[in-house]
Every structure is written in structure tokens, then in C-alpha cells.
Design a protein around this motif. Structure first.
Motif, PDB file in Angstrom:
ATOM      1  N   MET A 149       1.895   6.837  -6.672  1.00 32.96           N
ATOM      2  CA  MET A 149       0.673   7.799  -7.209  1.00 32.96           C
ATOM      3  C   MET A 149       0.857   9.412  -6.653  1.00 32.96           C
ATOM      4  SD  MET A 149      -2.566   5.378  -6.640  1.00 32.96           S
ATOM      5  CE  MET A 149      -3.794   6.166  -7.594  1.00 32.96           C
ATOM      6  N   THR A 150       1.492   9.252  -5.454  1.00 31.94           N
ATOM      7  CA  THR A 150       1.941  10.666  -4.888  1.00 31.94           C
ATOM      8  C   THR A 150       2.944  11.267  -6.102  1.00 31.94           C
ATOM      9  OG1 THR A 150       1.530  10.186  -2.839  1.00 31.94           O
ATOM     10  CG2 THR A 150       2.855  12.433  -3.341  1.00 31.94           C
TER      11      THR A 150
ATOM     12  N   ILE B  72      -3.685  14.806  -1.535  1.00 37.26           N
ATOM     13  CA  ILE B  72      -3.192  13.516  -2.309  1.00 37.26           C
ATOM     14  C   ILE B  72      -2.261  13.162  -1.528  1.00 37.26           C
ATOM     15  CG2 ILE B  72      -1.752  12.955  -4.208  1.00 37.26           C
ATOM     16  CD1 ILE B  72      -4.544  12.777  -4.985  1.00 37.26           C
ATOM     17  N   VAL B  73      -1.322  14.126  -0.799  1.00 34.52           N
ATOM     18  CA  VAL B  73      -0.261  13.809   0.158  1.00 34.52           C
ATOM     19  C   VAL B  73      -0.821  13.062   1.300  1.00 34.52           C
ATOM     20  CG1 VAL B  73       1.802  14.585   1.186  1.00 34.52           C
ATOM     21  CG2 VAL B  73       1.287  15.604  -0.908  1.00 34.52           C
TER      22      VAL B  73
ATOM     23  N   LEU C 135      -7.252  18.671 -12.561  1.00 32.31           N
ATOM     24  CA  LEU C 135      -6.242  18.337 -11.257  1.00 32.31           C
ATOM     25  C   LEU C 135      -7.254  17.909 -10.265  1.00 32.31           C
ATOM     26  CD1 LEU C 135      -3.474  21.221 -11.182  1.00 32.31           C
ATOM     27  CD2 LEU C 135      -3.280  18.815 -11.091  1.00 32.31           C
TER      28      LEU C 135
ATOM     29  N   ALA D 231      -4.782  19.713  -4.080  1.00 32.63           N
ATOM     30  CA  ALA D 231      -3.943  18.736  -4.308  1.00 32.63           C
ATOM     31  C   ALA D 231      -3.148  18.459  -3.214  1.00 32.63           C
ATOM     32  CB  ALA D 231      -3.054  19.632  -5.286  1.00 32.63           C
TER      33      ALA D 231
ATOM     34  N   TYR E  84       0.879  18.195 -11.251  1.00 35.10           N
ATOM     35  CA  TYR E  84       0.729  19.529 -10.556  1.00 35.10           C
ATOM     36  C   TYR E  84       1.877  20.352 -10.921  1.00 35.10           C
ATOM     37  CZ  TYR E  84       0.100  22.474  -6.594  1.00 35.10           C
ATOM     38  OH  TYR E  84      -0.189  23.494  -5.743  1.00 35.10           O
TER      39      TYR E  84
ATOM     40  N   ALA F 174      -7.619  14.263  -8.798  1.00 27.56           N
ATOM     41  CA  ALA F 174      -7.352  13.756  -7.335  1.00 27.56           C
ATOM     42  C   ALA F 174      -8.484  12.841  -7.030  1.00 27.56           C
ATOM     43  CB  ALA F 174      -7.170  15.161  -6.582  1.00 27.56           C
TER      44      ALA F 174
ATOM     45  N   TYR G  99       1.014  12.161  -9.403  1.00 20.14           N
ATOM     46  CA  TYR G  99       0.097  13.449  -9.417  1.00 20.14           C
ATOM     47  C   TYR G  99       1.256  14.801  -9.156  1.00 20.14           C
ATOM     48  CZ  TYR G  99      -3.839  16.461  -7.636  1.00 20.14           C
ATOM     49  OH  TYR G  99      -4.895  17.663  -7.895  1.00 20.14           O
TER      50      TYR G  99
ATOM     51  N   GLY H 145       1.119   4.257  -2.560  1.00 17.11           N
ATOM     52  CA  GLY H 145       0.636   5.571  -2.138  1.00 17.11           C
ATOM     53  C   GLY H 145       1.984   6.410  -2.650  1.00 17.11           C
ATOM     54  N   ILE H 146       3.100   6.036  -2.684  1.00 20.44           N
ATOM     55  CA  ILE H 146       4.325   6.919  -3.046  1.00 20.44           C
ATOM     56  C   ILE H 146       4.140   6.962  -4.622  1.00 20.44           C
ATOM     57  CG2 ILE H 146       6.765   7.084  -3.121  1.00 20.44           C
ATOM     58  CD1 ILE H 146       7.000   5.800  -0.345  1.00 20.44           C
TER      59      ILE H 146
ATOM     60  N   LEU I 218      -3.634  11.592   1.867  1.00 22.28           N
ATOM     61  CA  LEU I 218      -4.092  10.458   1.412  1.00 22.28           C
ATOM     62  C   LEU I 218      -3.069   9.354   1.474  1.00 22.28           C
ATOM     63  CD1 LEU I 218      -6.691   8.431   1.114  1.00 22.28           C
ATOM     64  CD2 LEU I 218      -6.459   9.095  -1.322  1.00 22.28           C
ATOM     65  N   PHE I 219      -2.325   9.453   0.249  1.00 20.44           N
ATOM     66  CA  PHE I 219      -1.455   8.410   0.153  1.00 20.44           C
ATOM     67  C   PHE I 219      -0.290   8.328   0.699  1.00 20.44           C
ATOM     68  CE2 PHE I 219      -2.680   9.456  -4.521  1.00 20.44           C
ATOM     69  CZ  PHE I 219      -3.732   8.800  -4.345  1.00 20.44           C
TER      70      PHE I 219
ATOM     71  N   TYR J 153      -6.924   4.318  -5.624  1.00 18.62           N
ATOM     72  CA  TYR J 153      -6.148   3.932  -4.413  1.00 18.62           C
ATOM     73  C   TYR J 153      -6.998   3.073  -3.376  1.00 18.62           C
ATOM     74  CZ  TYR J 153      -3.104   4.333  -0.419  1.00 18.62           C
ATOM     75  OH  TYR J 153      -2.258   4.024   0.937  1.00 18.62           O
TER      76      TYR J 153
ATOM     77  N   LYS K 148       0.762  -1.165  -0.085  1.00 18.12           N
ATOM     78  CA  LYS K 148      -0.124  -0.162  -0.024  1.00 18.12           C
ATOM     79  C   LYS K 148       0.859   1.312   0.147  1.00 18.12           C
ATOM     80  CE  LYS K 148      -2.680  -0.564   3.540  1.00 18.12           C
ATOM     81  NZ  LYS K 148      -4.071  -0.392   4.463  1.00 18.12           N
TER      82      LYS K 148
END
Lengths: 101, 700
Positions: free
Chosen positions: A22-23, B82-83, A62, B79, A30, A66, A26, A19-20, B85-86, A73, A15
Motif C-alpha cells: 500500500m505504501t 502513510i509511511v 491524495l 502523505a 504521490y 490516504a 500511494y 503495508g509495504i 502507518l503502513f 489497512y 500485515k
């Protein structure tokens, strides 16, 4: 029991990895928005999509991305059946952190 | 009606506080609502606590006044989730018990970490409190007809009762209530904006359905004579001039003339006079202005047996392409040396206030005067068209030789294609004659803001504490996803509320923060009452979360470590309630001191402080095994000092001190681009330097 704990740890690592990644993805999208706004602000006024200019399309995009990322996720992080019992025991209430510590 | 809704909401939230008081007597109950909140409720409460007045009032106002640049805040605010959540949500829940410092300190168990992180929570909470309190005053002032400071005091007092009474449980339900209402009514207002569409035909009235007739500002010919400017107005004479000079090119970018002129008057019932000045009908006493203590700013004259009032007002010079000149009427407020206030040359009063501004003067030809009802994409497409012209409110303030403080408000026509892309608030393109260093600093300021918004959300203390109100890490993740969906939807609505506000021509030229309620009033008093009431609960929801976070930091993190002994649960709860009262009072004082600043702008600073102080420590303790306790402590303290210090040295604060902003030691307003990397760097360097002295971590 021990096998479940190992599977849980592996699942948490998986997980975390998702997460990393997908961050980072994104952040790139951005960052592209910020770079375009700073260095090519006139491009942001050009028509881009569905009659919207690039600034509005990218900005709304954006926000929508999100929300989509969040749902994807969550789908990827669904608790596997074998690990569910262990996890629900290890994180139940305010004492959860202390128990793990 | 707005007052009734306002009182209803106050009674409702106080009832929640009383009802939940019983459940907040234990430590778990007071600080984390017994960790028993459902993830769906927690998600909506996340939204209700996060969507502060900065999001609701601030962004709407910034879009209405500065176009797309206001929407940048929406993008950045969302935005950042996102940080959250993930990267942050689930580890935070697994590591912590009550507060964010708990989670940071789980590995090392050092009092220093708990103290530094507790201090950081306190500082960030106070920074975030200021704009909320400013917004509260702005809102309550016109709503209840009371001074700004009373608005701040009322809100502060209600919040203190919510938090001190019901702790996290009542805070959760107030935030849940607010989140639901915000989404519902922002959606309703968006639909109303779409149904109205965009039109150049002036709305028949302003200030709501019971308002006054719209006024068309005069534009008259002007000709430069040998000695002075001749103006085509009855009895007109130019008596003053003010020019705004571009500091790079030296050219005059705005020229204003003070014109003394005659306006027909009529005798009123009290033996005084009334005259139509910009659609308002102020009263003048029978004697001239001198006898009423106003100086000679207006006089009554008789011309051919008819009474006239002679006033002085400010006009803007327009030079046409063929070299001819015209003067365009403006609005202004002048504060005289003795404190007397004139509006548009006449005494200020209930019958003489500044008029609302904004509006659309041109739309693409294909639509004629009005688009009629439009779909969401079409509205934004019409707005971004190069043939659309938006009448953007602008203002300029200056002192006259006579010691008056004058603020002139005027409409600046802006093409839709410019209004709907970055640039009006953040000048990112090089301006004529501008040194390249200025362009670079403008760009750095923008990047700094966007960085702080992206990284600040997940480090805000009132967001972090909400991870502990749910029973598990899975619930923390799910509630964050609900929050992202709700908050994302709301931020899409903000774009429509902002463009709807400027389209309605219902903007208060003196404050952008009132744009959303005034937009609602253009649709009628019911919607105005509801939106104003919701804006008020928005303040309550956010401020109660902030005070809760600050209260936890002091009672749970700072107090036991400063006293160097365990504190009983009852003492922690009592201390939490006392701190809630104290922080509330500090918030009230700061809210009064910072009156007049845009709330979103102020929130940008809070994000920068949070991202600098908390995020490096949070991220590296989760993902970098070499992080040491000393590194964490140094990073937090350097992050706070750097971010707050750079803000205090910034051009905006320099102007607030009464100094020349161009001489500020910090050349940009947003500190994040310096303070966030610095905090990361300090953590890494100090950790590497102290790595060998550090005992092995207690747990991974």
C-alpha cells in the motif's frame, strides 16, 4: 501455544506485506502528483473533476485516498481470533519490547 | 476578549500539568504516560501534537499569499502519515520501550547507536522548535500588544512548566485538548467562509467589526516630461525612484516612484494637525518634521490660507497597452537611520499603521458581485476560474541613498486559474530569459521539499514517542488511523481557510502567519479570540511534545551511555525535567533569532533533517537483514551533518548572513534530495563493508 506464535508471526508478515504494497501504491500516486506539478504545471490548471481544476482535485484526492487506505489497512489487519490471545500478551505495556527481545 | 481566552487556556493547561504531576513521578509515568493512553485519545493527541503552528498559521498564510503552493505543504504533511502507518507504527511499538533510539538499538544493543540516535532526536527537535517559537511570538505580539520576544518567552515558560511538571501524561492531554479544538474551530471557520462566499463588493470595514472603513487605493495619470515624471496630484513632484530588475532579462519588472505631495489637513485639539492618509488619521505636530527629529519627511504648508501636510510616499508605475502610464498608490514602512519609523509618510503610531490587504477584484460574470453562500466544491471552482482576479499581497524591500530601509507593499492582480495551481511560490515553469540551470534548480528544490515532507513525518521524534504511550501494537496502529482521519480533515479545511483569508481582504502585509486569526476577526471578535487562543494551545501542544522527545533522548539515551553506567529511575526523571528546562530556554533564544521567517518554510527544514537522519536507519533496520550497527550509526550522523550543513549553506541562510543568495554554495534551499539518498547510501555501503566484522544480531 507454539502454533499460535507461528500463526502470529505469519500474520505479522502478512500485515507487513500489505503495508509495504500500500505504501508503494500511494508513493506512485504521490509521485505522479509531483511529476505533473514539476513538468506540466499548466495542466494542473485545467478543469478536471466536479468543476475543480486538476491541481485541487488531485491534491484533495491524495488526502482522501490516504484516509481510505488507512481504513482499508485497518480492516485487513484485524486480529484473527486464534492469534488474539498471544498477541495481547506479547505487547502489553512498556516492557513489551524487552519481552520480545 | 482574546486576552481572556488566552489566559483561560494557560490556566487550563497548567491545571492539567499540576493534576498529572503525581502520575509522572516514575520513569514509565514521566516518559510514556505508563503506556496506558486509549488509542482514540492517543490518535487525537497525535493530531494535536502534529498540527503545529506550521499547519494552522503557516499553511493558511501561504495559501493566502501564494495560492495553491501553500496547499502543497498540506498534501506533503498528510502523505507522510502513510509511511508512518503502513511501515513504522506497529514495528516501532513492538521494538521499543521509551524512545525511538530504543527501537533502533534493540537488535544490536550498541551504545553508539543509542548515542547517535539520541543526538539526532535532539537536533531534529531543536529544528522543529524554532518555527513553533517564531509562531508563538507572531501570535502573542498583536494579541497581548507586547513585543515578539515576550511572546516567545511566555510560551517557552508555560511549556517548560507543562513538561517539567506533568511529563508525557500532561503533554498527552494538552495535545488531545488542542487536537479536538483545532478540528472543531477550523470546521466552524470553514463553514463561515462558505456562507460568506466570494465577492468583489468590498466589505464595509477591516480589522474586525470594530475596525475602520475600507480604503480604495488611488490610481492617477502620469506623463513622462523632458526631465521628470508629471503626476496628476495636488502639488506633486517626483523625488525618488526605485526599480526591481529581472536578473535574467535585465528588464525592470517593478518601478516605484517617490512622490512628494500635499494633503489637506485640519487643526486638532492640541494645536497640531491631522490629515487623512490612506484612510488613517495620523497626528502631525505644529512644527514641521525637522523639529521632531524626523528629518524633512513631512512639513506643514499654508495654501490659500488652508493648512496642508506635505508628505512623500511611494507609487507603483503601471504602463497600459496603449503606452499611457498610471501611478498606483502603495503602502510602505520606512525605517530612518536614527531608528524612527514612518508608515505611509507619516509617523507610525496607534492611529497610523499599515492597512490590511488582499481581496477579490473580479469573479465570473454569472455571479455578479457576489456568489452568496456556496458549497465546498463551488467555492474552489469559482476561485480557480480564469476570470476570477485575486489581489495578492506583494512586497519589496530596499535601501534609499539617504540610508532609509523601505518596504513597499502592493497588490498584484493574479488570475484565479494561476492562483490555484502550482507556481507562485515555487516557479516551476521556465521564466523569460531564465537559464535552463535555474529552471532545473527550481524544480529540484520543489522535488526535494515534497520528498522531505513525505519521508519526514514518520521520522519526527515527537511523533515516534507517541507510539509508546499506548498499550499495544494494535493500539498504535488504530491511533495512527485516527490521526490520519483527523489530520486529513484538518488539511482539507486549510484550503478553505487560506482562500477565505485572501477573500476577506484581512491580510497583514508584513506577515503571512497571522492570516488565520485575521480571517477569524473578519467574522467578529468571539471567533478571533477563540482562534487566537487555539493557535496558542497549538504551540503549547507541539512544543511540549518536542521538549518531551528531547528530554527523553538526553536522559534515557545520551546520559547513561555518556556516563557508561546505569542511571537510576529517579535520576532519569530528574534529568528529564532539567533537560526540559534547558531545551525550552534554547528554543526561546532561537525563536527570537529567527523572527520574520514563515513557519511552514522553517518546518520544511525540520522534516528534511528528520528524514535524512532517522528514516534510512528506521527502514533498513526493519527491512534489510544486512544492516550493521556501524552502518546505522554512520547513516544517522551523515544524515544530520549533510542536512544541517546544506541548510547552513543554502541561499536563504546566505541572505540571512547578509550575503548575496546567488553565491550560496548550495544552490537550492531544500536539502532532502541530496541528504536523504546520501544517508541511505552510507548505511548500505558501511553495512556491506562491515558485515563480516559484525557479530550475529541478538534477535531478529
Amino acid at each position: 501455544m507454539a502454533q499460535n506464535v507461528i500463526m502470529d508471526e505469519a500474520f505479522e508478515r502478512r500485515k507487513s506485506g500489505i503495508g509495504i504494497r500500500m505504501t508503494i501504491l500511494y508513493s506512485i500516486i504521490y509521485g505522479g502528483f509531483v511529476v505533473l506539478s514539476v513538468f506540466q504545471p499548466t495542466w494542473m490548471g485545467a478543469r478536471a473533476l466536479l468543476g475543480l481544476n486538476l491541481a485541487v482535485a488531485y491534491g484533495l484526492g491524495l488526502i482522501v485516498i490516504a484516509i481510505i487506505f488507512a481504513l482499508v489497512y485497518n480492516h485487513l489487519c484485524r486480529v484473527p481470533a486464534t492469534g488474539a490471545a498471544t498477541r495481547s500478551r506479547s505487547a502489553s505495556g512498556p516492557q513489551a519490547g524487552q519481552e520480545e527481545g | 476578549m482574546a486576552i481572556v481566552v488566552f489566559i483561560m487556556f494557560v490556566i487550563l493547561v497548567l491545571a492539567v500539568s499540576v493534576h498529572t504531576n503525581r502520575r509522572s513521578r516514575s520513569v514509565d509515568g514521566y516518559y510514556v504516560a505508563n503506556s496506558s493512553v486509549h488509542w482514540g485519545v492517543n490518535g487525537v493527541a497525535f493530531a494535536g501534537g502534529y498540527l503545529s503552528v506550521a499547519s494552522f498559521l503557516g499553511i493558511c498564510g501561504l495559501i493566502a499569499f501564494f495560492g495553491y503552493d501553500g496547499f502543497l505543504y498540506s498534501i506533503g504533511f498528510l502523505a507522510g502519515w502513510i509511511v508512518a502507518l503502513f511501515v513504522i507504527a506497529e514495528p516501532m511499538k513492538r521494538r521499543g520501550t521509551f524512545t525511538f533510539p530504543d527501537a533502533l538499538n534493540r537488535t544490536f544493543k550498541r551504545p553508539g547507536i543509542q548515542l547517535a540516535a539520541g543526538l539526532s532526536v535532539l537536533v531534529v527537535s531543536l529544528f522543529y522548535l524554532v518555527p513553533q517559537m517564531v509562531g508563538a511570538g507572531v501570535l502573542v505580539e498583536p494579541l497581548l500588544g507586547i513585543p515578539h520576544y515576550w511572546g516567545v518567552i511566555i510560551v517557552g515558560s508555560v511549556v517548560i512548566l507543562i513538561v517539567a511538571g506533568g511529563g508525557m501524561t500532561s503533554t498527552t492531554y494538552v495535545q488531545f485538548f488542542n487536537g479536538g479544538l483545532l478540528l472543531l474551530f477550523a470546521g466552524i471557520l470553514t463553514v463561515a467562509v462558505l456562507l460568506r462566499g466570494v465577492n468583489t463588493a468590498e466589505l464595509s470595514v477591516e480589522e474586525g467589526v470594530a475596525g475602520l472603513e475600507r480604503y480604495r487605493y488611488q490610481e492617477v495619470a502620469a506623463e513622462f516630461g523632458e526631465e521628470n515624471l508629471r503626476v496628476d496630484l495636488p502639488g506633486a513632484e517626483v523625488v525618488g525612484r526605485h526599480a526591481v530588475v529581472d536578473r535574467h532579462t535585465g528588464a525592470e519588472s517593478l518601478v516605484l516612484y517617490r512622490v512628494s505631495r500635499l494633503i489637506p489637513a485640519s487643526v486638532d485639539a492640541g494645536g497640531g494637525y491631522t490629515a487623512n492618509i490612506k484612510g488613517r488619521t495620523p497626528n502631525f505636530s505644529a512644527a514641521d518634521g525637522t523639529s521632531s527629529g524626523l528629518g524633512v519627511h513631512w512639513t506643514v504648508e499654508q495654501v490659500d490660507g488652508q493648512p496642508y501636510v506635505r508628505i512623500e510616499d511611494w507609487w507603483r508605475l503601471n504602463t497600459n497597452a496603449d503606452g499611457t502610464h498610471r501611478l498606483v498608490e502603495t503602502q510602505f514602512r520606512a525605517v530612518l537611520p536614527d531608528g524612527t519609523v514612518l508608515v505611509n509618510g507619516a509617523p507610525e503610531g496607534a492611529s497610523n499603521r499599515l492597512r490590511q490587504m488582499g481581496g477579490i477584484s473580479e469573479i465570473p460574470e454569472a455571479y455578479g458581485e457576489s456568489t452568496g453562500p456556496v458549497d465546498p466544491l463551488r467555492l474552489l471552482s469559482v476561485f480557480a476560474d480564469r476570470s476570477t482576479v485575486v489581489e495578492r499581497p506583494r512586497s519589496v524591500a530596499f535601501n534609499t541613498e539617504a540610508g532609509e530601509r523601505v518596504t513597499v507593499h502592493y497588490a498584484e492582480p493574479v488570475a484565479g486559474s494561476v492562483f490555484m495551481r502550482p507556481g507562485l511560490m515555487f516557479p516551476l515553469e521556465p521564466q523569460a530569459g531564465e537559464p535552463s540551470i535555474t529552471t532545473l534548480l527550481n524544480r529540484l528544490n520543489f522535488i526535494s521539499l515534497m520528498l522531505a515532507l513525505f519521508l519526514g513525518t514518520s521520522a519526527l521524534p515527537h511523533i515516534l514517542i507517541r507510539y509508546y504511550t499506548v498499550p499495544s501494537a494494535d493500539a498504535a496502529r488504530k491511533s495512527t488511523i485516527v490521526a490520519i482521519a483527523g489530520i486529513g480533515l484538518f488539511y482539507i479545511f486549510t484550503m478553505y481557510l487560506g482562500v477565505g483569508a485572501v477573500t476577506s481582504g484581512a491580510l497583514n502585509p508584513e506577515t503571512s502567519n497571522m492570516s488565520a486569526p485575521l480571517l477569524a476577526r473578519s467574522f467578529g471578535e468571539v471567533l478571533f479570540a477563540m482562534i487566537s487562543g487555539i493557535a496558542f494551545t497549538t504551540v503549547l501542544a507541539t512544543v511540549s511534545g518536542l521538549i518531551m522527545a528531547a528530554s527523553g533522548a538526553v536522559a534515557h539515551d545520551l546520559l547513561p551511555n555518556l556516563l557508561r553506567r546505569d542511571v537510576s529511575d529517579n535520576t532519569k526523571v530528574l534529568a528529564g525535567r532539567i533537560v526540559a528546562v534547558l531545551v525550552g530556554i534554547i528554543g526561546i533564544v532561537l525563536g527570537i533569532a529567527f523572527r520574520g521567517m514563515n513557519v511552514s518554510f522553517l518546518v520544511g527544514w525540520a522534516f528534511a533533517v528528520a528524514a535524512s537522519a532517522n528514516l534510512p536507519a528506521l527502514l533498513l533496520i526493519l527491512f534489510w537483514k544486512k544492516a550493521t550497527a556501524q552502518g546505522i550509526i554512520a547513516s544517522i550522523l551523515v544524515g544530520i551533518v549533510a542536512a544541517v550543513g546544506l541548510i547552513l549553506l543554502s541561499p536563504d541562510m546566505w541572505a540571512r548572513y547578509g550575503l548575496d543568495p546567488t553565491t550560496a554554495p548550495m544552490p537550492i534551499n531544500q536539502p532532502g534530495i541530496v541528504s536523504i539518498p546520501l544517508s541511505f547510501l552510507v548505511l548500505v555501503v558501511v553495512s556491506l563493508l562491515t558485515a563480516k566484522k559484525e557479530p550475529a544480531p541478538a534477535a531478529a
